[in-house]
Each structure stands twice: as C-alpha cells, then as structure tokens.
Design a protein around this motif. Sequence first.
Motif, PDB file in Angstrom:
ATOM      1  N   LEU A 237     -74.301  35.744   6.119  1.00 14.89           N
ATOM      2  CA  LEU A 237     -75.271  35.378   7.036  1.00 14.89           C
ATOM      3  C   LEU A 237     -76.145  36.575   7.586  1.00 14.89           C
ATOM      4  O   LEU A 237     -77.690  36.335   7.615  1.00 14.89           O
ATOM      5  CB  LEU A 237     -74.808  34.495   8.149  1.00 14.89           C
ATOM      6  CG  LEU A 237     -74.748  33.277   8.075  1.00 14.89           C
ATOM      7  CD1 LEU A 237     -74.070  32.653   9.439  1.00 14.89           C
ATOM      8  CD2 LEU A 237     -76.045  32.347   7.632  1.00 14.89           C
ATOM      9  N   ALA A 238     -75.929  37.653   7.778  1.00 12.03           N
ATOM     10  CA  ALA A 238     -76.640  38.601   8.228  1.00 12.03           C
ATOM     11  C   ALA A 238     -77.639  39.062   7.161  1.00 12.03           C
ATOM     12  O   ALA A 238     -78.993  39.329   7.371  1.00 12.03           O
ATOM     13  CB  ALA A 238     -75.824  39.827   8.593  1.00 12.03           C
ATOM     14  N   ILE A 239     -77.189  39.098   5.822  1.00  7.77           N
ATOM     15  CA  ILE A 239     -78.105  39.214   4.683  1.00  7.77           C
ATOM     16  C   ILE A 239     -78.974  38.217   4.636  1.00  7.77           C
ATOM     17  O   ILE A 239     -80.343  38.486   4.477  1.00  7.77           O
ATOM     18  CB  ILE A 239     -77.152  39.832   3.571  1.00  7.77           C
ATOM     19  CG1 ILE A 239     -76.510  41.013   3.807  1.00  7.77           C
ATOM     20  CG2 ILE A 239     -78.191  39.711   2.286  1.00  7.77           C
ATOM     21  CD1 ILE A 239     -75.402  41.325   2.562  1.00  7.77           C
ATOM     22  N   LEU A 240     -78.548  37.106   4.596  1.00  4.62           N
ATOM     23  CA  LEU A 240     -79.666  35.997   4.235  1.00  4.62           C
ATOM     24  C   LEU A 240     -80.529  35.810   5.435  1.00  4.62           C
ATOM     25  O   LEU A 240     -81.589  35.767   5.065  1.00  4.62           O
ATOM     26  CB  LEU A 240     -78.840  34.659   4.409  1.00  4.62           C
ATOM     27  CG  LEU A 240     -79.691  33.458   4.067  1.00  4.62           C
ATOM     28  CD1 LEU A 240     -80.151  33.365   2.862  1.00  4.62           C
ATOM     29  CD2 LEU A 240     -78.785  32.069   4.255  1.00  4.62           C
ATOM     30  N   ASP A 241     -80.265  35.987   6.524  1.00  2.84           N
ATOM     31  CA  ASP A 241     -81.101  36.081   7.592  1.00  2.84           C
ATOM     32  C   ASP A 241     -81.957  37.142   7.484  1.00  2.84           C
ATOM     33  O   ASP A 241     -83.346  36.969   7.727  1.00  2.84           O
ATOM     34  CB  ASP A 241     -80.700  36.165   9.172  1.00  2.84           C
ATOM     35  CG  ASP A 241     -79.998  34.531   9.738  1.00  2.84           C
ATOM     36  OD1 ASP A 241     -80.250  33.619   8.972  1.00  2.84           O
ATOM     37  OD2 ASP A 241     -79.327  34.611  10.699  1.00  2.84           O
ATOM     38  N   ARG A 242     -81.890  38.412   7.239  1.00  3.92           N
ATOM     39  CA  ARG A 242     -82.554  39.482   7.145  1.00  3.92           C
ATOM     40  C   ARG A 242     -83.621  39.143   5.861  1.00  3.92           C
ATOM     41  O   ARG A 242     -84.940  39.624   6.163  1.00  3.92           O
ATOM     42  CB  ARG A 242     -81.745  40.707   6.931  1.00  3.92           C
ATOM     43  CG  ARG A 242     -82.491  41.971   6.946  1.00  3.92           C
ATOM     44  CD  ARG A 242     -81.756  43.193   6.767  1.00  3.92           C
ATOM     45  NE  ARG A 242     -80.369  43.116   7.549  1.00  3.92           N
ATOM     46  CZ  ARG A 242     -79.181  43.255   7.314  1.00  3.92           C
ATOM     47  NH1 ARG A 242     -78.977  43.278   5.907  1.00  3.92           N
ATOM     48  NH2 ARG A 242     -78.327  43.275   8.186  1.00  3.92           N
TER      49      ARG A 242
END
Length: 183
Positions: free
Chosen positions: A14-19
């Motif tokens: 999720l951290a990558i997708l949100d970024r």
Amino acid sequence: MGLVTTLRDFKVPLAILDRFLETNGVEPTYGNPPFYHRSEPDPGSKFLRDKLHAAAGDIKTQIFMPELQGELESTYAYVAYAWVMLYAQRQLKPAEELPDRAPPGFSELRSEILGHTDGEDVETLQVRRLEEGGGDPAAALFVIVADRRLYSFQSDLRCDRCDVIVDRWELRQAHRWEVHGLE
C-alpha cells in the motif's frame, strides 16, 4: 455482506501504491478499501483505467484490498485487470472471466507503480518475488476477502416462476413472496 473476489493482477504494498497515486495527483487510499459496487470506480481505479485506456483502449482496472473483521488493516493492495465477485457459490470460467494474459499496457503500468519504492519497499518486493517463485506477476491468480466493506450485488435476476426480471436479489425475493406466495 462481505465480499470474496477472485482476481488476476499483481500485489503491491500500500505504501508504494499510495506514493504512486499521490505523485500523480490522485488521492491516496490511506489504507481504506474502495466501495466496489459504485457505477463510477474510486479515484485511484479511475486514474488507472484512464491511464490504460490511453495506452490500449477500454480496459477495466480496479484496486482491491483484503480486510477481515477484527484483523489489522492490510498493508497490501491488488491492482486487477480481471475479477469475479462471489456471492455464495459460483462456477468460475477462468479462460473467459480471468484470462492469464494481461492486457496491453498493464505490464508497463505495473512497472511504473512498483517504481515508486523507497529503501524499505525494495526489501519487501524482493521477499515477495522469492515467495512467488518468479514467473509473470501479472498472471497471478488471487482470492481475497473483504468483509468490512459491504457490497450489494446488482444484476438482472429472473423470477424462477415467471418472466419478471429485477435488478436485486431482495426484490426477487419480495416478488416471489408477494406474487407467488413463496416464503
């Protein structure tokens, strides 16, 4: 009612997708799963659809997040190009409904999303690739459960006693009760 979904896609922290979403001017998920039954997709899924549409035509894309009551929020999301939502039971036709060949532009989209890593994310992705055993990650088949996000199935349902067609199971049951006297 909760939601069980079988889908073809790739798994992304999720951290990558949100970024990735935030970098492109789209509201990040903040770990909140989208509402899956809307006629218009959530902003993140709409952005991904528009991006793929520009590259390859009309391609459906959806962000999914697993979630279980009483469990911690998921740290992963799935970016799907094909999915089937399940109610109680269903016969799957994988070749038709869940093709293992990603649409044009999907591999590039995956690379672009996964390119938004930082030091911590790189280790997570390397561990995940080892667990998957290689192969095309876009051809992966997943089953996820989302039981905190309610879903109301809508489709054309035919009464089993006459030719009346309704768009929701609840209306079919009400019709069967009122018109045919069935409980």
